[in-house]
Design a protein around this motif. Structure first.
Motif, short mmCIF file in Angstrom:
data_model
loop_
_atom_site.label_atom_id
_atom_site.label_comp_id
_atom_site.label_asym_id
_atom_site.label_seq_id
_atom_site.Cartn_x
_atom_site.Cartn_y
_atom_site.Cartn_z
N ILE A 1 0.83 -1.21 0.00
CA ILE A 1 0.00 0.00 0.00
C ILE A 1 0.86 1.25 0.00
O ILE A 1 0.46 2.30 -0.52
CB ILE A 1 -0.97 -0.01 1.21
CG1 ILE A 1 -2.10 1.00 1.00
CG2 ILE A 1 -0.24 0.23 2.52
CD1 ILE A 1 -3.10 0.59 -0.05
N LEU A 2 2.08 1.16 0.55
CA LEU A 2 2.99 2.30 0.56
C LEU A 2 3.41 2.64 -0.86
O LEU A 2 3.44 3.81 -1.25
CB LEU A 2 4.20 1.99 1.42
CG LEU A 2 5.32 3.03 1.45
CD1 LEU A 2 4.81 4.38 1.95
CD2 LEU A 2 6.48 2.55 2.33
N GLY A 3 3.74 1.62 -1.65
CA GLY A 3 4.13 1.87 -3.04
C GLY A 3 2.99 2.44 -3.86
O GLY A 3 3.20 3.33 -4.70
N ILE A 4 1.78 1.95 -3.62
CA ILE A 4 0.62 2.45 -4.36
C ILE A 4 0.38 3.92 -4.05
O ILE A 4 0.16 4.75 -4.94
CB ILE A 4 -0.63 1.61 -4.02
CG1 ILE A 4 -0.42 0.16 -4.41
CG2 ILE A 4 -1.86 2.18 -4.73
CD1 ILE A 4 -1.50 -0.77 -3.88
N GLU A 5 0.44 4.27 -2.76
CA GLU A 5 0.25 5.68 -2.39
C GLU A 5 1.37 6.55 -2.94
O GLU A 5 1.14 7.70 -3.34
CB GLU A 5 0.17 5.82 -0.87
CG GLU A 5 -0.17 7.23 -0.43
CD GLU A 5 -0.39 7.37 1.07
OE1 GLU A 5 -0.66 8.50 1.52
OE2 GLU A 5 -0.30 6.36 1.79
N ALA A 6 2.59 6.00 -2.97
CA ALA A 6 3.72 6.75 -3.51
C ALA A 6 3.54 7.04 -5.01
O ALA A 6 3.87 8.13 -5.48
CB ALA A 6 5.02 5.99 -3.28
N VAL A 7 2.97 6.10 -5.74
CA VAL A 7 2.69 6.33 -7.16
C VAL A 7 1.67 7.45 -7.30
O VAL A 7 1.85 8.38 -8.11
CB VAL A 7 2.17 5.05 -7.85
CG1 VAL A 7 1.70 5.36 -9.27
CG2 VAL A 7 3.25 3.98 -7.89
N ALA A 8 0.59 7.38 -6.51
CA ALA A 8 -0.44 8.43 -6.59
C ALA A 8 0.15 9.80 -6.27
O ALA A 8 -0.12 10.79 -6.97
CB ALA A 8 -1.58 8.11 -5.62
N ALA A 9 0.97 9.87 -5.23
CA ALA A 9 1.57 11.15 -4.85
C ALA A 9 2.53 11.65 -5.92
O ALA A 9 2.65 12.86 -6.14
CB ALA A 9 2.30 11.00 -3.51
N GLY A 10 3.21 10.72 -6.58
CA GLY A 10 4.21 11.12 -7.56
C GLY A 10 3.65 11.59 -8.88
O GLY A 10 4.26 12.41 -9.56
N ALA B 1 5.71 16.33 -7.20
CA ALA B 1 6.09 14.99 -6.73
C ALA B 1 6.90 15.10 -5.44
O ALA B 1 7.80 15.95 -5.33
CB ALA B 1 6.91 14.28 -7.81
N PRO B 2 6.61 14.27 -4.44
CA PRO B 2 7.31 14.38 -3.15
C PRO B 2 8.81 14.14 -3.28
O PRO B 2 9.26 13.33 -4.10
CB PRO B 2 6.68 13.27 -2.30
CG PRO B 2 5.39 12.95 -2.96
CD PRO B 2 5.59 13.21 -4.42
N ARG B 3 9.58 14.86 -2.47
CA ARG B 3 11.01 14.60 -2.30
C ARG B 3 11.28 14.59 -0.81
O ARG B 3 10.56 15.18 -0.02
CB ARG B 3 11.87 15.69 -2.99
CG ARG B 3 11.71 15.79 -4.50
CD ARG B 3 11.92 14.50 -5.25
NE ARG B 3 13.22 13.89 -5.08
CZ ARG B 3 14.24 13.98 -5.97
NH1 ARG B 3 14.06 14.66 -7.08
NH2 ARG B 3 15.38 13.37 -5.74
N ASN B 4 12.37 13.89 -0.43
CA ASN B 4 12.73 13.77 0.99
C ASN B 4 11.53 13.28 1.81
O ASN B 4 11.21 13.82 2.87
CB ASN B 4 13.23 15.11 1.55
CG ASN B 4 14.44 15.62 0.79
OD1 ASN B 4 15.38 14.85 0.53
ND2 ASN B 4 14.42 16.88 0.40
N SER B 5 10.87 12.26 1.30
CA SER B 5 9.64 11.75 1.90
C SER B 5 9.57 10.25 1.71
O SER B 5 10.12 9.71 0.73
CB SER B 5 8.43 12.41 1.24
OG SER B 5 7.23 11.72 1.52
N ILE B 6 8.88 9.55 2.61
CA ILE B 6 8.66 8.12 2.47
C ILE B 6 7.83 7.84 1.22
O ILE B 6 7.83 6.72 0.69
CB ILE B 6 7.97 7.55 3.72
CG1 ILE B 6 8.00 6.01 3.72
CG2 ILE B 6 6.54 8.06 3.85
CD1 ILE B 6 9.36 5.40 3.80
#
Length: 352
Positions: free
Chosen positions: A41-50, A194-199
């Motif tokens: 779920i972390l990877g999925i949320e990271a894709v959405a955020a990116g 896109a997030p940087r310096n973030s999980i």
């Protein structure tokens, strides 16, 4: 004399390279995936955020709860989200995806490949083909599908593919991966939001280029989970991915035969769209099938599906004759029925 305590042994660079190679082989891709230091779920949320940003329009297919959640994350990032939603006992018709693309002219499209919550599988290859014909960035949540369905990433040309290990791969749930194509990386890099310096930053986790060994193992990779995933992927490679998929297909077909022998119906309306990971059973007011907690691999419905269906989670090690037999016998016991005829139906289909 006691053995000297050697302490914790960190993940070696060789082990990390092996993990990367095994994941690339599993996904049939030349591009090293991003290894995510947590549950999928972390990877999925990271894709959405990116990928989400003001000014970007994204078509998001919703055939279950995870599709809904992904759309919420896209909206949180400022994207305009066009939802293509169908009842959760169906999967999305490809023509509806094509119509939404034609109408709204999005820059990307996202969907869940296999819905273990609903027991349905979307027509992934067809959806991706339609999206690529319109030059869209494609996002596939294949966390459940990987190992249970075909997923040739480079052949299909899918740009973002999130996968997990705890279902068909029979691996750990504390480490996962996201495969990203060169087009996908450009789409991320072009997003100022896109997030940087973030999980949630995929850009911070970008692996070295093809054929380039990492300078060091990323410090956030969970060592024990990584080793467990190497073991699981090695087992998949040994059995053969094609055989693993066939085993899941056999489990699904056998489970359907078993529940039908008990006089029950699958939750999914169309037999062509059954997931190979789970078989969902329509409760239809049968009070005896209302359970609050899992019994073996038989589980109640999640969220809004609670009380509407049961799930037989025949994935991973439970994609086996004994796993399906036990699940069907469990449901028979809930109904106060003799299980023998249903178990025989399971064995008949499994042996074909």
């Amino acid at each position: 004399m006691s053995q000297p305590y050697k302490g914790f042994v960190p993940l070696t660079r060789s082990e990390y390279e092996t993990l990367t190679q095994l994941l690339s082989s599993l996904l049939s891709t030349e591009h090293p995936p991003v290894i995510i230091p947590g549950e999928a779920i972390l990877g999925i949320e990271a894709v959405a955020a990116g990928i989400s940003a003001p000014g970007r329009t994204i078509v998001n297919v919703v055939t279950g709860p995870y599709g809904s959640l992904f759309g919420q994350w896209l909206e949180r990032g400022g994207a305009t989200v066009i939802e293509v939603k169908v009842p959760f006992d169906e999967v999305v018709p490809a023509k509806e995806v094509a119509a939404a693309i034609e109408r709204y002219k999005p820059s990307a499209l996202s969907f869940v490949q296999a819905e273990v919550v609903t027991g349905g599988s979307n027509p992934a290859e067809e959806i991706i083909k339609i999206a690529r014909a319109h030059k869209l960035i494609t996002v596939s949540d294949s966390v459940s599908a990987v190992g249970g369905e075909a997923l040739p990433v480079d052949e299909w040309g899918v740009d973002f593919v999130a996968i997990g290990a705890q279902k068909a791969l029979a691996g750990p749930n504390g480490i996962s991966a996201v495969s990203i194509s060169p087009r996908g990386w450009k789409f991320l890099e072009s997003n100022a939001y896109a997030p940087r310096n973030s999980i949630l930053s995929l850009l911070d986790l970008k692996p070295s280029g093809k054929g380039t060994a990492p300078v060091r193992v990323p410090p956030n990779i969970p060592t024990l989970e990584a080793r467990a995933l190497i073991s699981a992927l090695t087992a998949i490679e040994s059995e053969g991915l094609e055989q693993v998929i066939k085993r899941h297909e056999r489990a699904a077909a056998s489970a359907i035969a078993g529940i039908q022998a008990l006089g029950l119906e699958p939750w999914q309306k169309d037999s062509k769209t059954y997931s190979t990971l789970t078989t969902t059973v329509r409760i239809s007011g049968e009070e005896k099938l209302h359970i609050d907690h899992p019994i073996g691999i038989v589980a109640p419905g999640d969220g809004e599906l609670f009380g509407q269906l049961l799930r037989i989670n025949h994935f991973g090690a439970n994609a086996s004759l004994s796993g399906v037999e036990e699940a069907v016998a469990t449901i028979a016991a809930l109904l106060n029925q003799d299980h023998e005829q249903a178990v025989q139906a399971v064995r008949l289909v499994w042996g074909k």
